[in-house]
Design an enzyme around this catalytic site. Structure first.
Site, PDB file in Angstrom:
ATOM      1  CE  LYS A  13      -4.266  -1.793   0.118  1.00 37.91           C
ATOM      2  NZ  LYS A  13      -4.981  -1.422  -1.285  1.00 37.91           N
ATOM      3  CD  GLU A  59     -10.544   4.482   0.204  1.00 38.69           C
ATOM      4  OE1 GLU A  59     -10.735   5.602   0.226  1.00 38.69           O
ATOM      5  OE2 GLU A  59      -9.901   3.750  -0.403  1.00 38.69           O
ATOM      6  CB  SER A  91      -0.141  -8.168  -1.610  1.00 42.46           C
ATOM      7  OG  SER A  91      -1.117  -8.949  -0.799  1.00 42.46           O
TER       8      SER A  91
END
Lengths: 395, 269
Positions: free
Chosen positions: A88, A110, A375
């Site tokens: 991220k 969010e 990830s």
């Protein structure tokens, strides 16, 4: 042909389905990004932070015991080793630099699993920007650790108690805040979805994953046959896949969250179990009822628990360039345990979906070179895992 | 049918000559239930509504504040479908010639199939459609079908709209332009931005088109001020608040909304 087109469409998907109040801000962002994305100073600055702050490039690790199990050559792209514990940060660093250059004083976002929230809170601390994160109360409950991380980083975490109280509702609330504070606020979307230009710019920032894999494979003189990544909104997947799309011979698998099984209706597999529609600014595959109301998604992985998917994935699904399939909660947990024991790596439950898919295509991958995007790391998931195991009497 | 003059256009043409400002109340179809919402519509019409805006409930109303969110939630519990909505309008048509504007988000229309929506909307007697998440850039897929049915596609302008957006939208707009008074979601507000008047004048300088103002308006005093420069006022959340406050007393819902409506209409006279 390059996608998206000038209006933000990937074929029939994507676009800008938003309230007029936001249009000027979206157009401003699009113009600004167009100007800056090839600017040398911007690229150098982003590269500096990715390298010296995030710790990139992340390793491409040959998972020898996993490879032996499946009689193939499996490499894990270690996004779990990226600062803050997932891919991220690649996106939030890029968008924060944009926001700073646009002169924005406040960032909102969010979050579902909290990974994007943490990555956003991190860059806001780094660049001294006010930060507010919207998070469903159900997600706050199951991701307490990440809530604390956001708070110690100085972010305000606003609970969202509407609808299913998960990611989609958090996104609704973030959009409402943006409509209200659009003049001063930058909206940092966490996945390659939403209104144009977000799917494009998030993809571009996440493509560092695939670009690094290309370089890393070149060093060892290998080329992949198969790529696998999990899909919620799909940013880690498009980040890995995009630089490889031009190589027609490479097979790509996007693994959606099958929850309790597609047939139960309790899943988060928008492509495998949904149909095209319009939500959160883009046309894409969605979980919805026959009247076009959005259905609640279900996945044990909070980061995949979203009833939509990025529009570029919808586009490649229809073209059959990328194959989309599902893995259930149970299969993901099995894969989670497998990776812990075989490789000494605790994966995020989200990423465990990608690991689990190896078993589904074990005949196909024999003797092949396979890249799995790991990830994120699973430290955040300990409570969920122990809860699942005691509920299902697994030791 | 397609050659008839649109009822919205006709009303604004008449009101312009008479120097009048129209009152457009908003309610959700199915809140608190279909029968009562129909009675509310009737009460609004007999107490001064010049047009009516009917909200079709959506699960994720991103441009709406708490009051309309909750209204949609109540309506969704009643499982209101598009067929119910068309039936609602058709029944309203039997008792009134008032222009009807259908307000929703795009996904329910898309799920119904856009071309079929246009056919059914026209057959039911809908005069205008406002899709809050369909800016001009994405509007063609609906416009191509409703244009043929002589249904007006209503577009929004906002305080953030600069001159290029105003030009673009007024070139697309039919019926009237809906000016969103505040940078924000729907919901009653005690005070409204001072820039409203100059913004409406700016729009009218670019194109001579009726401008309605909505979002945030909640009192006869506000209506009385706005009538000096706008062609219509739209009130939603304040009306729906009466439903929320009287969920166990349907007579009181009708009574309070009737009184409020009458008060707004009087302030516009």
């Amino acid at each position: 042909m390059k996608y998206p087109d000038s209006k933000g469409h990937f074929g029939e998907y994507g676009g800008r389905y938003i309230s007029e109040t936001l249009m000027p801000a979206i157009l401003e962002l699009e113009e600004f990004y167009k100007k800056i994305k090839n600017d040398k100073e911007f690229k150098d600055e982003l590269r500096h932070y990715l390298r010296n702050y995030a710790g990139r490039p992340t390793p491409l690790y040959y998972a020898s015991r996993l490879s032996k199990l499946y009689d193939s050559n499996i490499y894990l792209k270690r996004e779990d080793l990226n600062h803050t514990g997932s891919h991220k940060l690649n996106n939030t660093l890029g968008q924060a630099l944009l926001a700073v250059k646009m002169g924005k004083k406040r960032i909102i976002a969010e979050t579902g699993a909290g990974q994007h929230g943490v990555a956003t809170a991190t860059v806001c601390a780094l660049f001294d920007i006010e930060c507010e994160i919207f998070m469903g109360v159900k997600d706050i409950e199951r991701q307490k650790q990440n809530v604390l991380r956001m708070e110690v980083l100085g972010a305000k975490v606003t609970p969202v108690n509407a609808g299913s109280s998960t990611l989609k509702d958090a996104m609704n609330e973030a959009i409402r805040d943006w409509i209200t504070n659009v003049r001063t606020t930058y909206y940092m979307i966490g996945t390659a979805a939403g209104m144009h230009p977000y799917p494009e710019l998030v993809r571009d920032f996440q493509s560092v994953i695939g670009k690094e894999v290309l370089k890393e494979l070149k060093l060892i003189d290998k080329f992949p046959d198969v790529l696998i990544a999990c899909i919620g909104g799909g940013s880690n997947a498009i980040g890995l896949f995009h630089p490889f799309l031009k190589y027609k011979e490479i097979k790509m698998y996007g693994v959606e969250a099958g929850g309790l099984g597609l047939e139960t209706g309790k899943h988060a597999a928008s492509i495998s179990g949904g149909k095209p529609g319009v939500l959160h600014g883009n046309k894409t595959y969605l979980l919805q009822d026959e009247d076009g109301r959005i259905k609640e998604a279900h996945s044990i992985a909070a980061g995949l628990d979203y009833p939509g998917v990025g529009p570029e994935h919808s586009f490649y699904a229809d073209k059959k360039r990328i194959i989309y399939d599902t893995v259930t909660d149970k299969e993901a947990i099995e894969a989670f345990k497998l990776l812990c024991r075989l490789e000494g790596i605790i994966p995020a439950i989200e990423s465990s979906h990608a690991i689990a898919y190896l078993d589904k295509i074990k005949n196909e991958i024999k003797g092949k070179t396979v890249i799995v995007n790991l990830s994120g790391r699973g430290d955040k998931d300990m409570e969920t895992i122990s809860g699942y195991m005691s509920e299902n009497k697994i030791v | 049918m397609a050659n008839n003059i649109n009822k919205i256009d006709e009303l604004f043409a008449n009101y312009k000559k008479a120097g009048k400002t129209a009152f457009i109340p908003f309610i959700s179809i199915g809140d608190p239930d279909i029968k009562t919402s129909f009675d509310i519509a009737k009460a609004l019409i007999s107490n001064g509504a010049d047009m009516i805006e009917l909200g079709y409930p959506f699960s994720d109303p991103m441009a709406d504040g708490k009051v309309i969110q909750k209204s949609y939630e109540r309506a969704l519990k009643n499982r209101v479908t598009m067929a119910d909505a068309f039936n609602f309008v058709a029944r309203l048509r039997q008792i009134s010639e008032i222009p009807v504007i259908f307000f929703t988000y795009y996904n329910p229309i898309f799920a119904y199939r856009t071309s079929e929506f246009a056919d059914s909307a026209s057959a039911a007697g809908i005069d205008g459609v406002l899709v809050v998440d369909l800016p001009p850039e994405e509007s063609f897929e609906l416009k191509q079908f409703i244009d043929k049915k002589n249904i007006d596609q209503i577009f929004l302008l906002a305080p953030t709209s600069d001159i290029s957006r105003i030009k673009l939208i007024t070139s697309y707009a039919k019926g009237f332009v809906y000016y969103v008074s505040v940078t924000g979601v729907t919901g009653a507000r005690r005070s409204l931005p001072a820039e409203m008047r100059s913004k409406v004048e700016e729009i009218k300088n670019i194109k001579d088109i009726p401008v309605g103002i909505g979002f945030g308006i909640s009192s006869p005093e506000q209506a009385e001020e706005i009538k000096n420069y706008a062609d219509a006022i739209i009130i939603g959340s304040k009306i729906i608040q009466f439903i929320e406050n009287n969920l166990n007393d349907k007579n009181n819902i009708i009574k309070s909304i009737s009184e409020f409506s009458y008060g707004i209409k009087s302030s516009l006279m």
